[in-house]
Design an enzyme around this catalytic site. Structure first.
Site, mmCIF file in Angstrom:
data_model
loop_
_atom_site.group_PDB
_atom_site.id
_atom_site.type_symbol
_atom_site.label_atom_id
_atom_site.label_comp_id
_atom_site.label_asym_id
_atom_site.label_seq_id
_atom_site.Cartn_x
_atom_site.Cartn_y
_atom_site.Cartn_z
ATOM 1 N N HIS A 102 14.555 20.500 -9.022
ATOM 2 C CA HIS A 102 14.725 19.655 -10.209
ATOM 3 C C HIS A 102 15.411 18.350 -9.841
ATOM 4 O O HIS A 102 16.168 18.280 -8.871
ATOM 5 C CB HIS A 102 15.527 20.381 -11.288
ATOM 6 C CG HIS A 102 16.799 20.977 -10.793
ATOM 7 N ND1 HIS A 102 16.828 22.190 -10.150
ATOM 8 C CD2 HIS A 102 18.072 20.538 -10.813
ATOM 9 C CE1 HIS A 102 18.075 22.467 -9.803
ATOM 10 N NE2 HIS A 102 18.850 21.471 -10.183
ATOM 11 N N HIS A 104 17.957 15.445 -11.388
ATOM 12 C CA HIS A 104 18.926 15.100 -12.422
ATOM 13 C C HIS A 104 18.793 13.608 -12.710
ATOM 14 O O HIS A 104 18.798 12.793 -11.778
ATOM 15 C CB HIS A 104 20.359 15.312 -11.923
ATOM 16 C CG HIS A 104 20.718 16.729 -11.620
ATOM 17 N ND1 HIS A 104 21.428 17.522 -12.484
ATOM 18 C CD2 HIS A 104 20.501 17.497 -10.519
ATOM 19 C CE1 HIS A 104 21.638 18.704 -11.945
ATOM 20 N NE2 HIS A 104 21.085 18.722 -10.746
HETATM 21 P P1 5GP Z 1 21.770 22.173 -9.626
HETATM 22 O O1 5GP Z 1 23.178 22.626 -9.381
HETATM 23 O O2 5GP Z 1 20.831 23.308 -9.303
HETATM 24 O O3 5GP Z 1 21.405 20.874 -8.968
HETATM 25 O O4 5GP Z 1 21.660 21.859 -11.158
HETATM 26 C C1 5GP Z 1 21.367 22.815 -12.117
HETATM 27 C C2 5GP Z 1 21.628 22.169 -13.451
HETATM 28 O O5 5GP Z 1 21.097 23.023 -14.447
HETATM 29 C C3 5GP Z 1 23.116 21.988 -13.777
HETATM 30 O O6 5GP Z 1 23.380 20.627 -14.058
HETATM 31 C C4 5GP Z 1 23.348 22.891 -14.960
HETATM 32 O O7 5GP Z 1 24.230 22.328 -15.894
HETATM 33 C C5 5GP Z 1 21.965 23.067 -15.538
HETATM 34 N N1 5GP Z 1 21.731 24.332 -16.193
HETATM 35 C C6 5GP Z 1 22.150 25.567 -15.788
HETATM 36 N N2 5GP Z 1 21.707 26.517 -16.631
HETATM 37 C C7 5GP Z 1 20.974 25.871 -17.580
HETATM 38 C C8 5GP Z 1 20.265 26.317 -18.736
HETATM 39 O O8 5GP Z 1 20.200 27.492 -19.052
HETATM 40 N N3 5GP Z 1 19.650 25.370 -19.478
HETATM 41 C C9 5GP Z 1 19.703 24.033 -19.155
HETATM 42 N N4 5GP Z 1 19.072 23.202 -19.961
HETATM 43 N N5 5GP Z 1 20.367 23.578 -18.080
HETATM 44 C C10 5GP Z 1 20.995 24.480 -17.301
#
Ligand code: 5GP
Length: 137
Positions: A102, A104
């Site tokens: 993903h 951001h």
């Molecule tokens: P990563 O740490 O993998 O780069 O980012 C994952 C992102 O997903 C984080 O910013 C976190 O806040 C978001 N996130 C985690 N669980 C959920 C969820 O259930 N729904 C949504 N919309 N975002 C989520």
């Protein structure tokens, strides 16, 4: 590492978990981050099952970036923000917490970023930002 089809984003893609969506087509979904680091924090994900950007086929990566650009433009217009931090974490050791690739999009400055995935946002307030982005798309 094998792709875990029970990860949160895979479940959102299958409609098993809710999400505040701003854009969706056959290949990509954009939705609001549940723990935003700034108002309007949005995530863009390809529907292709891949853990990191490095696992994503180049065609899917290229298309996802086109949608990232489209959503970022809508954020700039709809939220009236001057700059957007584009962040992509590939691998747990980089801080990745959800094992589905993903991007951001964070309307902030790298100097002011909040703590990563740390604090649940106010979902009603998040919906208002989603509507503003959608209206600008
Ligand atoms: P990563 O740490 O993998 O780069 O980012 C994952 C992102 O997903 C984080 O910013 C976190 O806040 C978001 N996130 C985690 N669980 C959920 C969820 O259930 N729904 C949504 N919309 N975002 C989520």
């Amino acid at each position: 590492m094998a792709y875990d089809d029970q990860n949160i984003f895979a479940r959102i893609l299958r409609g098993e978990l809710p999400a505040i969506k701003v854009y969706e087509d056959e290949q990509v979904l954009a939705f609001m981050d549940i723990m935003p680091q700034a108002d309007g924090h949005t995530l863009v994900i390809p529907k292709t099952p891949a853990i990191t950007l490095l696992d994503l086929p180049p065609d899917a990566a290229a298309y996802t970036i086109q949608v990232v650009q489209k959503v970022a433009n809508a954020m700039k217009k709809g939220l009236d923000v001057p700059g957007i931090v584009l962040m992509q974490l590939s691998g747990e050791s980089a801080g990745q917490t959800v094992p589905h690739v993903h991007f951001h999009l964070i309307p902030s400055s790298v100097h002011e970023l909040g703590k990563h995935a740390a604090q649940m946002g106010d979902q009603e307030k998040i919906k208002v930002f989603a509507e503003r982005i959608k209206a600008a798309l």
